[in-house]
Enzyme design. Sequence first.
Site, PDB file in Angstrom:
ATOM      1  NE  ARG A 167      17.163  -9.738  20.910  1.00  0.00           N
ATOM      2  CZ  ARG A 167      17.592 -10.077  19.692  1.00  0.00           C
ATOM      3  NH1 ARG A 167      16.977 -11.029  18.998  1.00  0.00           N
ATOM      4  NH2 ARG A 167      18.652  -9.501  19.177  1.00  0.00           N
ATOM      5  CB  SER A 241      19.809  -4.194  21.738  1.00  0.00           C
ATOM      6  OG  SER A 241      20.606  -4.484  20.628  1.00  0.00           O
ATOM      7  CD  GLU A 337      17.148  -7.178  23.576  1.00  0.00           C
ATOM      8  OE1 GLU A 337      17.053  -6.719  22.428  1.00  0.00           O
ATOM      9  OE2 GLU A 337      18.142  -7.801  23.976  1.00  0.00           O
TER      10      GLU A 337
HETATM   11  N1  EPU Z   1      22.104   2.419  13.183  1.00  0.00           N
HETATM   12  C1  EPU Z   1      22.310   3.772  13.149  1.00  0.00           C
HETATM   13  N2  EPU Z   1      22.828   4.375  14.255  1.00  0.00           N
HETATM   14  C2  EPU Z   1      23.153   3.681  15.377  1.00  0.00           C
HETATM   15  C3  EPU Z   1      22.933   2.303  15.418  1.00  0.00           C
HETATM   16  C4  EPU Z   1      22.393   1.687  14.299  1.00  0.00           C
HETATM   17  O1  EPU Z   1      22.041   4.438  12.152  1.00  0.00           O
HETATM   18  O2  EPU Z   1      23.618   4.298  16.329  1.00  0.00           O
HETATM   19  C5  EPU Z   1      21.595   1.730  11.987  1.00  0.00           C
HETATM   20  C6  EPU Z   1      22.724   0.896  11.366  1.00  0.00           C
HETATM   21  O3  EPU Z   1      23.485   1.616  10.470  1.00  0.00           O
HETATM   22  C7  EPU Z   1      21.962  -0.205  10.677  1.00  0.00           C
HETATM   23  C8  EPU Z   1      20.728  -0.365  11.533  1.00  0.00           C
HETATM   24  O4  EPU Z   1      20.620   0.801  12.336  1.00  0.00           O
HETATM   25  O5  EPU Z   1      21.554   0.205   9.390  1.00  0.00           O
HETATM   26  C9  EPU Z   1      20.781  -1.618  12.401  1.00  0.00           C
HETATM   27  O6  EPU Z   1      21.935  -1.610  13.228  1.00  0.00           O
HETATM   28  P1  EPU Z   1      22.721  -2.964  13.603  1.00  0.00           P
HETATM   29  O7  EPU Z   1      23.012  -3.753  12.379  1.00  0.00           O
HETATM   30  O8  EPU Z   1      23.866  -2.582  14.470  1.00  0.00           O
HETATM   31  O9  EPU Z   1      21.674  -3.838  14.382  1.00  0.00           O
HETATM   32  P2  EPU Z   1      20.542  -3.481  15.455  1.00  0.00           P
HETATM   33  O10 EPU Z   1      19.220  -3.546  14.787  1.00  0.00           O
HETATM   34  O11 EPU Z   1      20.897  -2.194  16.129  1.00  0.00           O
HETATM   35  C10 EPU Z   1      20.086  -5.950  16.178  1.00  0.00           C
HETATM   36  C11 EPU Z   1      19.961  -6.692  17.468  1.00  0.00           C
HETATM   37  C12 EPU Z   1      21.346  -6.997  18.040  1.00  0.00           C
HETATM   38  C13 EPU Z   1      22.095  -7.841  17.031  1.00  0.00           C
HETATM   39  C14 EPU Z   1      22.188  -7.072  15.716  1.00  0.00           C
HETATM   40  C15 EPU Z   1      22.800  -7.889  14.601  1.00  0.00           C
HETATM   41  C16 EPU Z   1      17.889  -6.057  18.539  1.00  0.00           C
HETATM   42  C17 EPU Z   1      17.235  -5.239  19.605  1.00  0.00           C
HETATM   43  N3  EPU Z   1      19.208  -5.916  18.432  1.00  0.00           N
HETATM   44  O12 EPU Z   1      20.684  -4.694  16.483  1.00  0.00           O
HETATM   45  O13 EPU Z   1      21.157  -7.773  19.220  1.00  0.00           O
HETATM   46  O14 EPU Z   1      23.397  -8.150  17.485  1.00  0.00           O
HETATM   47  O15 EPU Z   1      20.850  -6.708  15.255  1.00  0.00           O
HETATM   48  O16 EPU Z   1      21.918  -8.896  14.212  1.00  0.00           O
HETATM   49  O17 EPU Z   1      17.199  -6.792  17.843  1.00  0.00           O
HETATM   50  C18 EPU Z   1      20.819  -7.496  21.558  1.00  0.00           C
HETATM   51  O18 EPU Z   1      19.668  -7.906  21.376  1.00  0.00           O
HETATM   52  O19 EPU Z   1      21.249  -7.201  22.705  1.00  0.00           O
HETATM   53  C19 EPU Z   1      21.692  -7.317  20.409  1.00  0.00           C
HETATM   54  C20 EPU Z   1      22.911  -6.751  20.503  1.00  0.00           C
END
Ligand code: EPU
Length: 341
Positions: A167, A241, A337
Amino acid sequence: MSSLPLQHDFSLRAFNTFGIEARAHAYLPVDGADTLRAVRDDAALAALPRLVLGGGSNLLLTRDFDGLVLHMRGAGMEIVGEDEAFTYVRAAAGENWHGFVQWTLAQGLGGLENLSLIPGSVGAAPIQNIGAYGVEVKDRFHALRAFDFTSGEVITLDRAACCFGYRDSVFKHALRDRAVVLDVTFALPRQWQANANYADVAQALQERGAAQPTARDIADAVIAIRTRKLPDPARIGNAGSFFKNPIVSAQQRDALLAQHLGLVSYRQDDGSYKLAAGWLIDRCGWKGKSIGPAGVYEKQALVLVNLGGAAGADVARLAKAIQDDVLEKFGVALEPEPVFI
Ligand code: EPU
């Protein structure tokens, strides 16, 4: 007196996905380098602070902006060449990102499908090196053209010059407030290979019975996942995010894991670990909670939402409360972010 289509005291509410009301002292739609050159050549306009606006999907407006908003509106998408390895496609900064991804797929070109349905514009994509489901813009990036306010020239930057990180890019550092992206060229591999290792994607493909998925299958799977997990900004104001996933040392991650069963972390190439900020926030009990009109989305704790009529300060207050809690419970600092104005 300039003949630019300037507007004054302009509401930005329709141009930020949080749907927050804030006013710009001056607003100018920009369709290319000539408009930016005219701004640079106008002493009064050139002296104003500038905010370059794309889709407004990575922006938190906490106050009125006492400067000039440059709203990138340039349109156009085309295949500009190919060699043995790649097909090169170029899109103007003002194109909608998802629309562009769908257009490449309709041309039979795979490579961007994992990045389907990310809100925002083509010009903003390289600035924060958008990424999802195992692919980042930098992986498909070829070059971009930008207007350089310092020299008044159009400059071309290749991948190395953009200094992409998680990012992050040169546009948040050395070229901040200086270069404005005009168009971006992507190199899409002619020998396309599915990137379906991300657990959510693999599962969605399995549910669809797509054992040998096409790029279209992956796009559809990603669209289904995002629709299920993330709020549609047209209905609930948000900026995706709200925090970056923090990166910690292996030592710190091991210590946290010993104390917190189920901690979600991903090993990085350099041996450090990225922690799932959504998990940390969730564990602090914030999911579905709110402070006034600013809330934490009930299906994804990493997403802050405008429950209706929130001001930027309301969202900032909620973000600060979350940061304080995560720091106290896990000793980890969360970095927002979106850009704060
Ligand atoms: N999780 C929880 N509780 C929650 C949310 C997430 O326990 O409320 C756990 C999930 O179960 C999972 C882990 O956290 O094991 C990661 O969650 P998720 O796969 O939804 O991805 P993320 O890390 O929250 C990142 C990016 C997203 C992108 C997704 C998929 C960042 C800041 N965010 O989210 O990007 O779509 O991976 O690759 O890197 C964005 O940047 O705006 C964005 C949406």
